[in-house]
Scaffold this motif. Structure first.
Motif, PDB file in Angstrom:
ATOM      1  N   TRP A  99      -3.222  -8.043  -0.492  1.00  0.00           N
ATOM      2  CA  TRP A  99      -2.766  -8.514   0.824  1.00  0.00           C
ATOM      3  C   TRP A  99      -1.501  -9.359   0.716  1.00  0.00           C
ATOM      4  N   ALA A 100      -1.403 -10.149  -0.334  1.00  0.00           N
ATOM      5  CA  ALA A 100      -0.168 -10.913  -0.551  1.00  0.00           C
ATOM      6  C   ALA A 100       0.992  -9.975  -0.878  1.00  0.00           C
ATOM      7  N   VAL A 101       0.718  -8.940  -1.684  1.00  0.00           N
ATOM      8  CA  VAL A 101       1.771  -7.971  -2.016  1.00  0.00           C
ATOM      9  C   VAL A 101       2.179  -7.188  -0.767  1.00  0.00           C
ATOM     10  N   ALA A 102       1.214  -6.887   0.097  1.00  0.00           N
ATOM     11  CA  ALA A 102       1.564  -6.222   1.359  1.00  0.00           C
ATOM     12  C   ALA A 102       2.495  -7.103   2.184  1.00  0.00           C
ATOM     13  N   GLY A 103       2.209  -8.400   2.218  1.00  0.00           N
ATOM     14  CA  GLY A 103       3.097  -9.328   2.926  1.00  0.00           C
ATOM     15  C   GLY A 103       4.487  -9.343   2.330  1.00  0.00           C
ATOM     16  N   TYR A 104       4.550  -9.253   1.014  1.00  0.00           N
ATOM     17  CA  TYR A 104       5.844  -9.192   0.335  1.00  0.00           C
ATOM     18  C   TYR A 104       6.603  -7.932   0.734  1.00  0.00           C
ATOM     19  N   ARG A 105       5.905  -6.804   0.723  1.00  0.00           N
ATOM     20  CA  ARG A 105       6.531  -5.540   1.112  1.00  0.00           C
ATOM     21  C   ARG A 105       7.070  -5.625   2.538  1.00  0.00           C
ATOM     22  N   MET A 106       6.286  -6.192   3.430  1.00  0.00           N
ATOM     23  CA  MET A 106       6.725  -6.323   4.823  1.00  0.00           C
ATOM     24  C   MET A 106       7.951  -7.230   4.936  1.00  0.00           C
ATOM     25  N   GLY A 107       7.918  -8.325   4.179  1.00  0.00           N
ATOM     26  CA  GLY A 107       9.049  -9.259   4.227  1.00  0.00           C
ATOM     27  C   GLY A 107      10.345  -8.631   3.760  1.00  0.00           C
ATOM     28  N   ARG A 108      10.287  -7.851   2.686  1.00  0.00           N
ATOM     29  CA  ARG A 108      11.500  -7.197   2.190  1.00  0.00           C
ATOM     30  C   ARG A 108      12.016  -6.162   3.189  1.00  0.00           C
ATOM     31  N   TYR A 109      11.090  -5.444   3.772  1.00  0.00           N
ATOM     32  CA  TYR A 109      11.468  -4.446   4.789  1.00  0.00           C
ATOM     33  C   TYR A 109      12.149  -5.137   5.969  1.00  0.00           C
ATOM     34  N   ALA A 110      11.575  -6.258   6.411  1.00  0.00           N
ATOM     35  CA  ALA A 110      12.121  -6.963   7.571  1.00  0.00           C
ATOM     36  C   ALA A 110      13.526  -7.504   7.294  1.00  0.00           C
ATOM     37  N   SER A 183      -1.297  -1.335   7.961  1.00  0.00           N
ATOM     38  CA  SER A 183      -1.715  -0.049   8.530  1.00  0.00           C
ATOM     39  C   SER A 183      -3.240   0.072   8.457  1.00  0.00           C
ATOM     40  N   ALA A 184      -3.776   0.959   9.270  1.00  0.00           N
ATOM     41  CA  ALA A 184      -5.225   1.183   9.264  1.00  0.00           C
ATOM     42  C   ALA A 184      -5.675   1.686   7.894  1.00  0.00           C
ATOM     43  N   ALA A 185      -4.875   2.526   7.265  1.00  0.00           N
ATOM     44  CA  ALA A 185      -5.219   3.044   5.938  1.00  0.00           C
ATOM     45  C   ALA A 185      -5.268   1.914   4.911  1.00  0.00           C
ATOM     46  N   PHE A 186      -4.317   0.974   5.009  1.00  0.00           N
ATOM     47  CA  PHE A 186      -4.296  -0.156   4.082  1.00  0.00           C
ATOM     48  C   PHE A 186      -5.540  -1.018   4.279  1.00  0.00           C
ATOM     49  N   ARG A 187      -5.885  -1.332   5.513  1.00  0.00           N
ATOM     50  CA  ARG A 187      -7.053  -2.182   5.797  1.00  0.00           C
ATOM     51  C   ARG A 187      -8.319  -1.568   5.208  1.00  0.00           C
ATOM     52  N   ALA A 188      -8.482  -0.266   5.406  1.00  0.00           N
ATOM     53  CA  ALA A 188      -9.691   0.402   4.922  1.00  0.00           C
ATOM     54  C   ALA A 188      -9.735   0.445   3.391  1.00  0.00           C
ATOM     55  N   ARG A 189      -8.587   0.627   2.796  1.00  0.00           N
ATOM     56  CA  ARG A 189      -8.544   0.818   1.335  1.00  0.00           C
ATOM     57  C   ARG A 189      -8.659  -0.491   0.560  1.00  0.00           C
ATOM     58  N   SER A 207       3.391   0.193  -5.284  1.00  0.00           N
ATOM     59  CA  SER A 207       3.902   1.545  -5.518  1.00  0.00           C
ATOM     60  C   SER A 207       3.675   2.501  -4.350  1.00  0.00           C
ATOM     61  N   LEU A 208       2.971   2.056  -3.320  1.00  0.00           N
ATOM     62  CA  LEU A 208       2.641   2.944  -2.203  1.00  0.00           C
ATOM     63  C   LEU A 208       3.821   3.109  -1.243  1.00  0.00           C
ATOM     64  N   PRO A 209       3.895   4.220  -0.530  1.00  0.00           N
ATOM     65  CA  PRO A 209       4.916   4.372   0.525  1.00  0.00           C
ATOM     66  C   PRO A 209       4.698   3.324   1.619  1.00  0.00           C
ATOM     67  N   GLU A 212       1.816   3.676   4.130  1.00  0.00           N
ATOM     68  CA  GLU A 212       0.450   3.447   3.667  1.00  0.00           C
ATOM     69  C   GLU A 212       0.140   1.965   3.523  1.00  0.00           C
ATOM     70  N   VAL A 213       1.133   1.126   3.767  1.00  0.00           N
ATOM     71  CA  VAL A 213       0.944  -0.321   3.652  1.00  0.00           C
ATOM     72  C   VAL A 213       1.067  -1.008   5.006  1.00  0.00           C
ATOM     73  N   PHE A 214       2.082  -0.666   5.768  1.00  0.00           N
ATOM     74  CA  PHE A 214       2.312  -1.356   7.040  1.00  0.00           C
ATOM     75  C   PHE A 214       2.958  -0.429   8.048  1.00  0.00           C
ATOM     76  N   GLU A 215       3.009  -0.910   9.273  1.00  0.00           N
ATOM     77  CA  GLU A 215       3.651  -0.161  10.358  1.00  0.00           C
ATOM     78  C   GLU A 215       4.330  -1.145  11.295  1.00  0.00           C
ATOM     79  N   GLU A 216       5.360  -0.661  11.988  1.00  0.00           N
ATOM     80  CA  GLU A 216       6.029  -1.498  12.980  1.00  0.00           C
ATOM     81  C   GLU A 216       5.216  -1.533  14.261  1.00  0.00           C
ATOM     82  N   VAL A 217       5.182  -2.704  14.863  1.00  0.00           N
ATOM     83  CA  VAL A 217       4.495  -2.867  16.145  1.00  0.00           C
ATOM     84  C   VAL A 217       5.531  -2.687  17.248  1.00  0.00           C
ATOM     85  N   PRO A 218       5.291  -1.800  18.192  1.00  0.00           N
ATOM     86  CA  PRO A 218       6.262  -1.608  19.281  1.00  0.00           C
ATOM     87  C   PRO A 218       6.443  -2.915  20.055  1.00  0.00           C
TER      88      PRO A 218
END
Length: 226
Positions: A99-110, A183-189, A207-209, A212-218
């Motif tokens: 979950w921390a790595v997911a936050g990192y991925r989101m931060g870099r994307y942003a 993303s829903a897939a990330f939460r479940a996995r 390493s995931l696309p 598979e980790v996050f999605e943009e909220v409209p």
């Protein structure tokens, strides 16, 4: 003819000196190679002997503003070695779980989306989360990725339900925002990964696309509260 002989003699002397210098890499103990170097901005009159490098590549002059060894001279986010990213997360969070790595991925994307460098004071990060680990870990990943922090007053937490977990990144100078959520897939996995599996799961998330980790909220309709 006398002038011709003098010219020929001097040319032969220069050729002899050049040949003798190649035996020790083009530099003598007294540093004569420096005196034989062509003036700056002028090409050498004669080509260097075959296989003899004029100057080591690492000593070539770098373009103005470029620093050797720095992949992101301006602090812009970009591709990183996985170990570097995991270390950055662990330095803030104490570990590099999924979950921390997911936050990192989101931060870099942003940062890329907003056109901001790391550690920019033009960035504001608001993380919506329950007061519960896993979901709150995302905030530390965002801090590791962007340099935002509670102490700098550009990272804040807003209590929300589990369904409302999301992070908003805002460029203050323009008002541009990006809101991301797992993303829903990330939460479940990666929900409730055992402690002993956190490090391996964090490395896997790296390493995931993106999808598979996050999605943009409209963005919400104009005037509607988020």
């Amino acid at each position: 003819m006398r002038d011709g002989r003098k010219t020929m003699s001097r040319a032969a002397w220069i050729l002899l000196a050049a040949i003798s210098s190649t035996g020790c890499g083009g530099a003598t103990a007294g540093g004569t190679a420096g005196r034989a170097t062509a003036p700056a901005g002028h090409a050498a009159d004669a080509a260097a002997p075959a296989g003899h490098a004029v100057a080591p590549a690492e000593h070539a002059t770098a373009p103005a503003g470029h620093h050797h060894g720095h992949r992101h001279a301006q602090g812009r986010p970009g591709a990183e070695a996985p170990d570097d990213a995991l270390r950055a997360v662990a330095a803030i969070h104490g570990g590099a779980g999924p979950w921390a790595v997911a936050g990192y991925r989101m931060g870099r994307y942003a940062l890329t989306k907003l056109g901001l460098p790391e550690k920019s004071f033009d960035l504001e990060v608001v993380h919506h989360s329950p007061r519960s680990v896993q979901f709150s870990c995302i905030a530390d990943g965002a801090a590791a990725a962007t340099g935002a922090s509670l102490g700098k007053l550009n990272l804040s937490l807003v209590e929300a339900t589990e369904a409302g977990v999301e992070t908003t990144y805002r460029r203050r100078s323009t008002g541009q925002t990006v809101t991301l959520r797992p993303s829903a897939a990330f939460r479940a996995r990666f929900r409730d990964v055992p402690r002993e599996g956190l490090a391996a799961a964090g490395k896997e998330v790296l390493s995931l696309p993106d999808a598979e980790v996050f999605e943009e909220v409209p963005p919400p309709p104009a005037g509607a509260p988020r």
